[in-house]
Structure formats: structure tokens, C-alpha cells
Design a protein around this motif. Structure first.
Motif, PDB file in Angstrom:
ATOM      1  N   GLN A   1      18.249  -0.731 -14.896  1.00 18.36           N
ATOM      2  CA  GLN A   1      17.712  -1.425 -13.734  1.00 18.36           C
ATOM      3  C   GLN A   1      18.496  -2.709 -13.447  1.00 18.36           C
ATOM      4  OE1 GLN A   1      13.554  -1.918 -14.656  1.00 18.36           O
ATOM      5  NE2 GLN A   1      13.006   0.002 -13.622  1.00 18.36           N
ATOM      6  N   ILE A   2      18.821  -3.448 -14.477  1.00 20.56           N
ATOM      7  CA  ILE A   2      19.599  -4.676 -14.303  1.00 20.56           C
ATOM      8  C   ILE A   2      20.944  -4.360 -13.679  1.00 20.56           C
ATOM      9  CG2 ILE A   2      20.827  -6.517 -15.543  1.00 20.56           C
ATOM     10  CD1 ILE A   2      18.404  -6.508 -17.530  1.00 20.56           C
ATOM     11  N   MET A   3      21.600  -3.298 -14.164  1.00 22.73           N
ATOM     12  CA  MET A   3      22.896  -2.925 -13.606  1.00 22.73           C
ATOM     13  C   MET A   3      22.779  -2.514 -12.143  1.00 22.73           C
ATOM     14  SD  MET A   3      25.181  -1.017 -16.454  1.00 22.73           S
ATOM     15  CE  MET A   3      26.485  -0.846 -15.255  1.00 22.73           C
ATOM     16  N   GLU A   4      21.739  -1.750 -11.817  1.00 25.24           N
ATOM     17  CA  GLU A   4      21.553  -1.297 -10.438  1.00 25.24           C
ATOM     18  C   GLU A   4      21.324  -2.464  -9.483  1.00 25.24           C
ATOM     19  OE1 GLU A   4      19.770   3.175 -11.082  1.00 25.24           O
ATOM     20  OE2 GLU A   4      18.368   1.517 -10.838  1.00 25.24           O
ATOM     21  N   GLN A   5      20.742  -3.539  -9.975  1.00 25.64           N
ATOM     22  CA  GLN A   5      20.415  -4.680  -9.128  1.00 25.64           C
ATOM     23  C   GLN A   5      21.487  -5.769  -9.167  1.00 25.64           C
ATOM     24  OE1 GLN A   5      16.604  -5.799 -10.659  1.00 25.64           O
ATOM     25  NE2 GLN A   5      15.595  -3.976  -9.853  1.00 25.64           N
ATOM     26  N   SER A   6      22.575  -5.523  -9.877  1.00 21.46           N
ATOM     27  CA  SER A   6      23.607  -6.550 -10.001  1.00 21.46           C
ATOM     28  C   SER A   6      24.965  -6.000  -9.557  1.00 21.46           C
ATOM     29  CB  SER A   6      23.706  -7.022 -11.455  1.00 21.46           C
ATOM     30  OG  SER A   6      24.341  -6.039 -12.245  1.00 21.46           O
ATOM     31  N   ASP A   7      25.956  -6.886  -9.561  1.00 24.72           N
ATOM     32  CA  ASP A   7      27.332  -6.486  -9.252  1.00 24.72           C
ATOM     33  C   ASP A   7      28.055  -5.975 -10.492  1.00 24.72           C
ATOM     34  OD1 ASP A   7      27.736  -9.232  -6.935  1.00 24.72           O
ATOM     35  OD2 ASP A   7      27.046  -7.189  -6.584  1.00 24.72           O
ATOM     36  N   LEU A   8      27.383  -6.017 -11.641  1.00 28.75           N
ATOM     37  CA  LEU A   8      27.959  -5.553 -12.889  1.00 28.75           C
ATOM     38  C   LEU A   8      28.295  -4.068 -12.771  1.00 28.75           C
ATOM     39  CD1 LEU A   8      28.545  -6.567 -15.788  1.00 28.75           C
ATOM     40  CD2 LEU A   8      26.287  -5.746 -16.418  1.00 28.75           C
ATOM     41  N   GLU A   9      29.523  -3.681 -13.107  1.00 30.29           N
ATOM     42  CA  GLU A   9      29.932  -2.294 -12.959  1.00 30.29           C
ATOM     43  C   GLU A   9      30.033  -1.544 -14.275  1.00 30.29           C
ATOM     44  OE1 GLU A   9      33.112  -1.490 -10.349  1.00 30.29           O
ATOM     45  OE2 GLU A   9      32.509  -3.029  -8.936  1.00 30.29           O
TER      46      GLU A   9
ATOM     47  N   LEU B   1      26.248   2.473 -26.695  1.00 28.79           N
ATOM     48  CA  LEU B   1      25.765   2.783 -25.361  1.00 28.79           C
ATOM     49  C   LEU B   1      26.771   2.247 -24.364  1.00 28.79           C
ATOM     50  CD1 LEU B   1      23.416   3.754 -23.522  1.00 28.79           C
ATOM     51  CD2 LEU B   1      22.581   1.401 -23.607  1.00 28.79           C
ATOM     52  N   SER B   2      27.205   3.103 -23.450  1.00 29.52           N
ATOM     53  CA  SER B   2      28.153   2.705 -22.425  1.00 29.52           C
ATOM     54  C   SER B   2      27.547   3.046 -21.069  1.00 29.52           C
ATOM     55  CB  SER B   2      29.476   3.454 -22.626  1.00 29.52           C
ATOM     56  OG  SER B   2      30.360   3.162 -21.578  1.00 29.52           O
ATOM     57  N   LEU B   3      27.383   2.047 -20.201  1.00 29.89           N
ATOM     58  CA  LEU B   3      26.844   2.250 -18.859  1.00 29.89           C
ATOM     59  C   LEU B   3      27.923   1.888 -17.855  1.00 29.89           C
ATOM     60  CD1 LEU B   3      23.370   0.511 -19.319  1.00 29.89           C
ATOM     61  CD2 LEU B   3      23.854   2.943 -19.380  1.00 29.89           C
ATOM     62  N   LYS B   4      28.131   2.768 -16.860  1.00 30.16           N
ATOM     63  CA  LYS B   4      29.139   2.527 -15.830  1.00 30.16           C
ATOM     64  C   LYS B   4      28.582   2.939 -14.483  1.00 30.16           C
ATOM     65  CE  LYS B   4      32.951   3.563 -18.935  1.00 30.16           C
ATOM     66  NZ  LYS B   4      34.124   4.384 -19.192  1.00 30.16           N
ATOM     67  N   LYS B   5      28.879   2.135 -13.469  1.00 30.57           N
ATOM     68  CA  LYS B   5      28.538   2.490 -12.091  1.00 30.57           C
ATOM     69  C   LYS B   5      29.756   3.153 -11.484  1.00 30.57           C
ATOM     70  CE  LYS B   5      25.656  -1.356 -10.666  1.00 30.57           C
ATOM     71  NZ  LYS B   5      25.513  -2.384  -9.643  1.00 30.57           N
ATOM     72  N   SER B   6      29.523   4.228 -10.729  1.00 27.78           N
ATOM     73  CA  SER B   6      30.620   4.854 -10.005  1.00 27.78           C
ATOM     74  C   SER B   6      30.053   5.608  -8.833  1.00 27.78           C
ATOM     75  CB  SER B   6      31.412   5.791 -10.916  1.00 27.78           C
ATOM     76  OG  SER B   6      30.615   6.884 -11.300  1.00 27.78           O
ATOM     77  N   LEU B   7      30.889   5.864  -7.831  1.00 29.43           N
ATOM     78  CA  LEU B   7      30.479   6.607  -6.646  1.00 29.43           C
ATOM     79  C   LEU B   7      31.088   7.991  -6.722  1.00 29.43           C
ATOM     80  CD1 LEU B   7      29.097   6.693  -3.924  1.00 29.43           C
ATOM     81  CD2 LEU B   7      31.174   5.789  -2.910  1.00 29.43           C
ATOM     82  N   SER B   8      30.231   8.991  -6.653  1.00 29.33           N
ATOM     83  CA  SER B   8      30.663  10.379  -6.646  1.00 29.33           C
ATOM     84  C   SER B   8      30.128  11.024  -5.383  1.00 29.33           C
ATOM     85  CB  SER B   8      30.097  11.136  -7.853  1.00 29.33           C
ATOM     86  OG  SER B   8      30.514  10.542  -9.041  1.00 29.33           O
TER      87      SER B   8
ATOM     88  N   GLY C   1      23.330  -1.083   1.305  1.00 31.39           N
ATOM     89  CA  GLY C   1      24.605  -0.428   1.567  1.00 31.39           C
ATOM     90  C   GLY C   1      25.451  -0.164   0.344  1.00 31.39           C
ATOM     91  N   GLU C   2      25.043  -0.711  -0.817  1.00 26.00           N
ATOM     92  CA  GLU C   2      25.825  -0.482  -2.031  1.00 26.00           C
ATOM     93  C   GLU C   2      25.635   0.941  -2.531  1.00 26.00           C
ATOM     94  OE1 GLU C   2      24.354  -3.477  -4.716  1.00 26.00           O
ATOM     95  OE2 GLU C   2      26.294  -4.460  -4.623  1.00 26.00           O
ATOM     96  N   ALA C   3      26.716   1.550  -2.964  1.00 24.75           N
ATOM     97  CA  ALA C   3      26.631   2.884  -3.570  1.00 24.75           C
ATOM     98  C   ALA C   3      26.335   2.707  -5.039  1.00 24.75           C
ATOM     99  CB  ALA C   3      27.944   3.622  -3.385  1.00 24.75           C
ATOM    100  N   VAL C   4      25.352   3.455  -5.544  1.00 21.97           N
ATOM    101  CA  VAL C   4      24.973   3.276  -6.942  1.00 21.97           C
ATOM    102  C   VAL C   4      24.777   4.613  -7.616  1.00 21.97           C
ATOM    103  CG1 VAL C   4      23.223   2.411  -8.515  1.00 21.97           C
ATOM    104  CG2 VAL C   4      23.864   1.070  -6.540  1.00 21.97           C
ATOM    105  N   GLN C   5      25.395   4.762  -8.740  1.00 22.43           N
ATOM    106  CA  GLN C   5      25.124   5.860  -9.655  1.00 22.43           C
ATOM    107  C   GLN C   5      25.296   5.258 -11.033  1.00 22.43           C
ATOM    108  OE1 GLN C   5      28.156   8.794 -10.161  1.00 22.43           O
ATOM    109  NE2 GLN C   5      26.741  10.298 -10.923  1.00 22.43           N
ATOM    110  N   THR C   6      24.346   5.455 -11.900  1.00 21.23           N
ATOM    111  CA  THR C   6      24.438   4.913 -13.249  1.00 21.23           C
ATOM    112  C   THR C   6      24.555   6.059 -14.224  1.00 21.23           C
ATOM    113  OG1 THR C   6      23.077   3.070 -12.573  1.00 21.23           O
ATOM    114  CG2 THR C   6      23.377   3.384 -14.917  1.00 21.23           C
TER     115      THR C   6
END
Length: 154
Positions: free
Chosen positions: A9-17, A28-35, A44-49
Motif C-alpha cells: 500500500q505504501i508503494m502504491e501511494q508513493s513515487d517509490l518504484e 522480499l523484493s517489490l517493484k512497480k512496473s507497467l504491463s 493517472g499513475e500506472a500501478v502494478q505491484t
């Protein structure tokens, strides 16, 4: 698990990628990316965790026997989740469930799917018998070792 959900949730609400964390032999490795097919947030931000968990041999996680009985009644068998993920009763949203209460199953009968890290993992009955209870809700997040079904063994 609650801590992992909170980190997502923190990652989804932040600019942290990207975030990596290692503790007690668990990485544990969390990454945001657009697929293709990813959704955009209202801003407007694209989010996938994506969460990836690597467990080293040094973890304290006890082995779990999936053949344990549901109660003192040895004719009942719990089908448990072999992983953390999302429980799905059917292969697609518009499809019939794999099994219903009262259905007969064999050891290799697929009873549900647990989705983990975008992979659909078919879960088999493990025993021959009759489904007597569905213990998880469709779309529910399930834990490792959580009972999903009760089967009355033949």
C-alpha cells in the motif's frame, strides 16, 4: 502478511518504484512496473505491484503436512493452500467453479486456483472423496497452510 500488505500500500501511494528487504532468511523484493492491461490510478499513475519472495534454506518456517486431518474425524481431509496468494474457485470469472459441495473428487481433481505473483497454480484434491465444505471465499487472499476445502475421504 499484514506487514507485506502495508508495504505494498505504501508503494502504491508513493513515487517509490522498488523496495528490497531481507529479514530472518526471507528476502522480499517489490517493484512497480507497467504491463499491458495494468490499470491507472485516478491521478493517472500506472500501478502494478509485484512481490517476489525468496526463502533461503536457513528460514525457521516449519514444514507443513498437507495430509493432516480436519478434526478428530479421520474421514475428513483439509485441502490447504500450499502458498500465499488469491483463491479462485473457477478458471475464469464467467466460468463455473471447479467443484461444489457434494461433488466427488479424485486425488488429481483440480479444486481451485491460487494466484501468486501473476502465476495461476492449480490445486488438486490430494484424496478421493466428497467435497463437504468450501472454507475460503472466491477472490480472498489466503495464507500458506490455510484450509480451503474439507473432503470426506472414501
Amino acid at each position: 502478511m499484514e506487514d507485506i500488505r502495508e508495504l505494498i500500500q505504501i508503494m502504491e501511494q508513493s513515487d517509490l518504484e522498488e523496495l528490497e528487504l531481507e529479514q530472518h532468511g526471507v528476502r522480499l523484493s517489490l517493484k512497480k512496473s507497467l504491463s499491458p492491461g495494468d490499470k491507472r490510478q485516478p491521478n493517472g499513475e500506472a500501478v502494478q505491484t509485484k512481490a517476489v519472495q525468496h526463502v533461503s534454506e536457513a528460514t525457521d518456517r516449519p514444514e507443513h503436512d498437507t495430509r493432516q486431518t480436519a478434526t478428530e474425524d479421520t474421514s475428513l481431509h483439509k485441502i490447504v493452500s500450499p502458498m500465499v496468494g488469491t483463491f479462485y474457485r473457477a478458471p475464469a470469472p464467467d466460468a463455473d467453479p471447479y467443484v461444489q459441495v457434494g461433488d466427488r473428487v479424485q486425488e488429481n481433481t483440480v479444486v481451485c486456483i491460487v494466484e501468486a505473483m501473476k502465476l495461476m497454480n492449480e490445486i488438486e484434491a490430494e484424496v478421493t472423496g466428497e467435497i463437504v465444505e468450501v472454507l475460503a471465499e472466491n477472490g480472498q487472499l489466503v495464507e500458506y497452510g490455510q484450509p480451503l476445502f474439507l473432503v470426506k475421504k472414501d
